[in-house]
Design a protein around this motif. Structure first.
Motif, mmCIF file in Angstrom:
data_model
loop_
_atom_site.group_PDB
_atom_site.id
_atom_site.type_symbol
_atom_site.label_atom_id
_atom_site.label_comp_id
_atom_site.label_asym_id
_atom_site.label_seq_id
_atom_site.Cartn_x
_atom_site.Cartn_y
_atom_site.Cartn_z
ATOM 1 N N PRO A 1 5.291 5.947 6.988
ATOM 2 C CA PRO A 1 6.426 5.053 6.832
ATOM 3 C C PRO A 1 7.554 5.876 6.078
ATOM 4 O O PRO A 1 7.020 6.423 4.938
ATOM 5 N N ALA A 2 8.661 5.887 6.235
ATOM 6 C CA ALA A 2 9.732 6.328 4.944
ATOM 7 C C ALA A 2 9.903 5.025 4.124
ATOM 8 O O ALA A 2 11.052 4.453 4.483
ATOM 9 N N ALA A 3 9.240 4.819 3.227
ATOM 10 C CA ALA A 3 9.372 3.761 2.447
ATOM 11 C C ALA A 3 8.552 3.691 1.155
ATOM 12 O O ALA A 3 7.688 4.577 1.235
ATOM 13 N N GLY A 4 9.037 3.044 0.293
ATOM 14 C CA GLY A 4 8.337 2.999 -1.045
ATOM 15 C C GLY A 4 8.614 4.267 -1.895
ATOM 16 O O GLY A 4 9.373 5.165 -1.755
ATOM 17 N N ASP A 5 8.016 4.419 -3.038
ATOM 18 C CA ASP A 5 7.870 5.657 -3.893
ATOM 19 C C ASP A 5 7.141 6.831 -3.170
ATOM 20 O O ASP A 5 7.524 7.975 -3.476
ATOM 21 N N ASP A 6 6.177 6.478 -2.686
ATOM 22 C CA ASP A 6 5.319 7.535 -1.878
ATOM 23 C C ASP A 6 4.792 6.473 -0.833
ATOM 24 O O ASP A 6 4.367 5.542 -0.820
ATOM 25 N N ALA A 7 4.291 7.441 0.340
ATOM 26 C CA ALA A 7 3.302 6.728 1.348
ATOM 27 C C ALA A 7 2.493 7.654 2.039
ATOM 28 O O ALA A 7 2.975 9.143 2.383
ATOM 29 N N VAL A 8 1.290 7.165 2.442
ATOM 30 C CA VAL A 8 0.468 8.089 3.354
ATOM 31 C C VAL A 8 0.038 7.276 4.515
ATOM 32 O O VAL A 8 -0.155 5.818 4.278
ATOM 33 N N SER A 9 -0.369 7.760 5.521
ATOM 34 C CA SER A 9 -0.714 7.134 6.782
ATOM 35 C C SER A 9 -2.249 8.184 7.386
ATOM 36 O O SER A 9 -1.921 9.279 7.213
ATOM 37 N N THR B 1 4.899 1.184 -4.626
ATOM 38 C CA THR B 1 5.790 0.909 -5.294
ATOM 39 C C THR B 1 5.469 0.798 -6.766
ATOM 40 O O THR B 1 4.783 -0.022 -7.257
ATOM 41 N N GLY B 2 6.082 1.868 -7.596
ATOM 42 C CA GLY B 2 5.415 1.891 -9.016
ATOM 43 C C GLY B 2 4.100 1.978 -9.082
ATOM 44 O O GLY B 2 3.566 2.663 -8.498
ATOM 45 N N GLY B 3 3.405 0.900 -9.930
ATOM 46 C CA GLY B 3 1.951 1.312 -9.955
ATOM 47 C C GLY B 3 1.292 0.233 -9.002
ATOM 48 O O GLY B 3 0.220 0.072 -9.094
ATOM 49 N N THR B 4 1.893 -0.299 -7.855
ATOM 50 C CA THR B 4 1.455 -1.097 -6.922
ATOM 51 C C THR B 4 1.220 -0.329 -5.691
ATOM 52 O O THR B 4 2.152 0.058 -5.197
ATOM 53 N N SER C 1 0.627 -1.190 -1.359
ATOM 54 C CA SER C 1 0.708 -2.062 -0.362
ATOM 55 C C SER C 1 -0.338 -1.290 0.532
ATOM 56 O O SER C 1 0.017 -0.217 0.997
ATOM 57 N N MET C 2 -1.354 -1.961 1.156
ATOM 58 C CA MET C 2 -2.015 -1.194 2.421
ATOM 59 C C MET C 2 -1.991 -1.954 3.558
ATOM 60 O O MET C 2 -1.882 -3.350 3.488
ATOM 61 N N PHE C 3 -1.659 -1.456 4.669
ATOM 62 C CA PHE C 3 -1.529 -2.034 5.944
ATOM 63 C C PHE C 3 -2.514 -1.391 6.837
ATOM 64 O O PHE C 3 -2.756 -0.157 7.046
ATOM 65 N N LEU C 4 -3.250 -2.122 7.706
ATOM 66 C CA LEU C 4 -4.284 -1.835 8.711
ATOM 67 C C LEU C 4 -4.060 -2.264 10.124
ATOM 68 O O LEU C 4 -3.613 -3.612 10.313
ATOM 69 N N LEU C 5 -3.741 -1.337 10.907
ATOM 70 C CA LEU C 5 -3.356 -1.429 12.051
ATOM 71 C C LEU C 5 -4.274 -0.871 13.355
ATOM 72 O O LEU C 5 -4.677 0.133 13.272
ATOM 73 N N SER C 6 -4.606 -1.783 14.358
ATOM 74 C CA SER C 6 -5.634 -1.201 15.255
ATOM 75 C C SER C 6 -4.925 0.069 15.981
ATOM 76 O O SER C 6 -3.453 0.184 16.298
ATOM 77 N N ALA D 1 7.137 -1.954 6.040
ATOM 78 C CA ALA D 1 6.816 -1.485 4.794
ATOM 79 C C ALA D 1 8.135 -1.238 3.885
ATOM 80 O O ALA D 1 7.978 -1.645 2.727
ATOM 81 N N ARG D 2 9.128 -1.119 4.347
ATOM 82 C CA ARG D 2 10.424 -1.244 3.595
ATOM 83 C C ARG D 2 10.618 -2.763 3.080
ATOM 84 O O ARG D 2 10.962 -2.739 1.718
#
Length: 72
Positions: free
Chosen positions: A7-15, A36-39, A41-46, A60-61
């Motif tokens: 997703p185009a969100a956060g400071d960096d993102a991978v999927s 987001t900075g030093g945090t 966020s993890m998302f898990l989808l089937s 994500a945004r």
């Protein structure tokens, strides 16, 4: 493991798609990680049917904005 468009969100993102070798249909889950900075966020989808997709960008945004607001 197979890379999926992040997703185009956060400071960096991978999927990526994580498959389960013991699953009868060979399907797995898509994990998206948004920084987001030093945090992280993890998302898990089937995986579901069809092509694997990452967490919706709006979700994500919104999480990124919440974390950014907390940081100040």
């Amino acid at each position: 493991m197979k890379e999926v468009r992040a997703p185009a969100a956060g400071d960096d993102a991978v999927s990526y798609l994580i498959t389960n070798a013991s699953a009868p249909d060979g399907r797995g889950n898509v994990e998206s990680v948004v920084r987001t900075g030093g945090t992280l966020s993890m998302f898990l989808l089937s995986q579901g049917e069809g092509e694997p997709t990452a967490v919706p960008e709006a979700v994500a945004r919104k999480q990124h904005e919440r974390l950014r607001d907390v940081r100040g």
